[in-house]
Write a protein that holds these residues in place. Structure first.
Motif, mmCIF file in Angstrom:
data_model
loop_
_atom_site.group_PDB
_atom_site.id
_atom_site.type_symbol
_atom_site.label_atom_id
_atom_site.label_comp_id
_atom_site.label_asym_id
_atom_site.label_seq_id
_atom_site.Cartn_x
_atom_site.Cartn_y
_atom_site.Cartn_z
ATOM 1 N N TRP A 67 11.784 47.880 -38.334
ATOM 2 C CA TRP A 67 10.915 47.303 -37.301
ATOM 3 C C TRP A 67 9.915 48.347 -36.836
ATOM 4 O O TRP A 67 10.095 49.544 -37.083
ATOM 5 N N GLU A 68 8.913 47.810 -36.201
ATOM 6 C CA GLU A 68 7.888 48.707 -35.680
ATOM 7 C C GLU A 68 8.185 48.951 -34.216
ATOM 8 O O GLU A 68 8.365 48.004 -33.447
ATOM 9 N N ASP A 69 8.239 50.189 -33.830
ATOM 10 C CA ASP A 69 8.574 50.498 -32.446
ATOM 11 C C ASP A 69 7.430 50.074 -31.536
ATOM 12 O O ASP A 69 6.267 50.267 -31.856
ATOM 13 N N ARG A 70 7.788 49.458 -30.400
ATOM 14 C CA ARG A 70 6.701 49.095 -29.482
ATOM 15 C C ARG A 70 6.900 49.802 -28.150
ATOM 16 O O ARG A 70 6.729 49.235 -27.088
ATOM 17 N N GLY A 71 7.336 51.062 -28.223
ATOM 18 C CA GLY A 71 7.540 51.855 -27.008
ATOM 19 C C GLY A 71 6.225 52.069 -26.283
ATOM 20 O O GLY A 71 5.146 51.861 -26.853
ATOM 21 N N ARG A 72 6.320 52.452 -25.011
ATOM 22 C CA ARG A 72 5.088 52.602 -24.203
ATOM 23 C C ARG A 72 4.342 53.877 -24.542
ATOM 24 O O ARG A 72 3.118 53.917 -24.526
ATOM 25 N N ALA A 73 5.130 54.934 -24.829
ATOM 26 C CA ALA A 73 4.457 56.222 -25.076
ATOM 27 C C ALA A 73 3.578 56.100 -26.311
ATOM 28 O O ALA A 73 3.949 55.440 -27.281
ATOM 29 N N GLU A 74 2.428 56.705 -26.263
ATOM 30 C CA GLU A 74 1.473 56.653 -27.372
ATOM 31 C C GLU A 74 2.154 57.110 -28.664
ATOM 32 O O GLU A 74 1.972 56.527 -29.722
ATOM 33 N N SER A 75 3.007 58.163 -28.526
ATOM 34 C CA SER A 75 3.623 58.746 -29.716
ATOM 35 C C SER A 75 4.608 57.779 -30.389
ATOM 36 O O SER A 75 4.897 57.912 -31.570
#
Ligand code: AMP
Length: 425
Positions: A67-75
């Motif tokens: 899956w593609e991470d959809r975290g908030r941090a840009e990194s």
């Protein structure tokens, strides 16, 4: 009703006792061979598996949970992550990240879940467990020696015997070095050219991208064709042949039986030289309990220094399935069930339970609201050896009625002597 996802399952008591029995036994074996535990994350960058397992393998091309991470941090954004389908790539990543070569030869083991989107059937799950080990380090520390291959194989024979699996077969092969593989690839391409049109679509693709992977094919109609293909053993150079001979010599010297299977090339791209599988007849179609091999070159492929290595992964689910022992035979039943009888007796029962558990006894207890009959039934149902009755008279006398459930024999025992009396002889 919400059920567990397809291909996953709950491990319930008493079966978990068997799993714990297996894990305790293998930890003992690993200790004797100076292996130490490593725990890596259950998800990693997708790229690790693409590079470390191989783009053309079934695992990477079809079976990963990604899956593609959809975290908030840009990194974090857009980073592709994957539930680990196997653990060797993660261990080698950790080896590089933490510069484990500073310690010389590393003998590492792991126990944990792996994830592959396979078609579920008996012995094949989407979340399954592997017990694995790796020997990895600089060549100067002896990591490239055939003695390490033999040590791993002898460890496995010991481990299977130890958990009570005697009916195993070790299949052994050498897939040579990259130069041998290039020659073999060419011979395979030639041999496949006239026949591949009659094979499955996967094989047609493999014949072009990575002909060695044709040997992973499970389609029954393709097997007669695969049987006619050349085998890798005709292409081994002198050094690879010598390595293979020495592995076999040591196995013979220590008395570990094996059969050679020149078609055993295993499903991961990074294998070099020794490859092996242990199978067990009782497992049916999914008969491989474990597999492994040497992966010199994997560390470099992942951006690390040269670090020859060899390892294996046991399918713990299949190992447990092939055990002759039953869960009932390894589960520890209560030594004593404490039956508080009447108001205020929960407190007294709790005190006694605390004292007895300090003596390493397995203690369970009921409730002061229970009638004695109900407590007896509960003790019986859980298979307790003794029942201990805690009523007002007993507390006043500081001596308790202790009944052995199988024989029916009942005695009154002073508090201070209870543990001694109950301890299994
Ligand atoms: P591999 O990592 O493919 O070399 O597999 C090593 C061992 O893990 C196999 O011999 C099996 O015992 C076990 N294994 C692999 N895939 C599964 C699965 N989907 N379900 C249960 N066990 C598996």
């Amino acid at each position: 009703m919400i059920k567990s996802p397809r291909g996953t399952r709950d491990l319930l008591p008493p079966d978990t006792a068997l799993w714990n029995f297996v894990e305790a036994a293998v930890r003992d074996v690993f200790r004797a061979y100076n292996f130490h535990e490593i725990r890596t994350p259950i998800f990693e960058s997708t790229e690790l598996f693409a590079r470390g397992v191989g783009e053309d393998t079934d695992i990477v091309s079809k079976e990963m949970f990604t899956w593609e991470d959809r975290g908030r941090a840009e990194s974090d954004k857009g980073q592709s992550l994957t539930l680990r389908p196997e653990n060797t790539a993660g261990v080698v990543r950790a080896y590089i990240e933490h510069k484990l070569w500073d310690r010389g030869l590393n003998k590492l083991f792991y126990i944990g879940p792996q994830f592959r989107r396979e078609r579920p059937q008996k012995g094949r799950y989407r979340q399954f467990y592997q017990i694995g080990a790796e020997i990895i380090g600089p060549a100067a520390a002896g990591s490239q020696s055939p003695a390490r291959d033999a040590e791993i194989l002898e460890l496995l024979a010991t481990l299977l015997d130890r958990v009570g699996i005697t009916d195993w077969m070790l299949e052994l092969n050498s897939v040579g070095c990259p130069a041998d593989r290039a020659k073999f690839d060419e011979a395979l391409r030639q041999a496949l050219a006239p026949v591949v049109g009659k094979m499955c679509t996967d094989c047609q693709r493999r014949a072009v991208t990575n002909p060695l992977r044709v040997f992973d094919c499970k389609v029954p109609e393709d097997q007669p064709i695969i049987d006619t293909l050349p085998t890798i053993n005709q292409f081994l150079d002198e050094a690879c042949r010598t390595h293979y001979e020495e592995v076999k010599n040591i196995l013979n010297a220590v008395g570990v039986p094996f059969v050679e299977n020149p078609r055993l090339v295993r499903g991961l791209d990074y294998y070099r030289l020794t490859t092996f599988e242990f199978t067990h007849g009782a497992l049916g179609a999914q008969n491989a309990i474990l597999g492994g091999g040497r992966y010199d070159g994997l560390s470099e492929a992942l951006g690390g220094p040269a670090a020859p290595g060899i390892g294996f992964a046991i399918g713990e689910d299949r190992l447990v399935l092939s055990l002759a022992a039953s869960a009932e035979s390894v589960v520890r039943k209560p030594d004593v069930y404490i039956a508080p009888l009447g108001a205020g007796m929960n407190r007294e029962a709790a005190r006694l339970a605390r004292e007895l558990r300090r003596h390493d006894l397995v203690v369970d207890l009921g409730d002061e609201s229970f009638r004695l009959k109900k407590s007896f039934e509960a003790a019986d149902k859980m298979g307790s050896r003794y029942i201990l009755i805690v009523g007002e008279n007993e507390v006043a006398a500081d001596a308790f009625a202790l009944k052995h459930l199988a024989s029916g024999e009942q005695v009154t025992v002073p508090r201070g002597e209870l543990a001694q009396r109950i301890l299994p002889k």
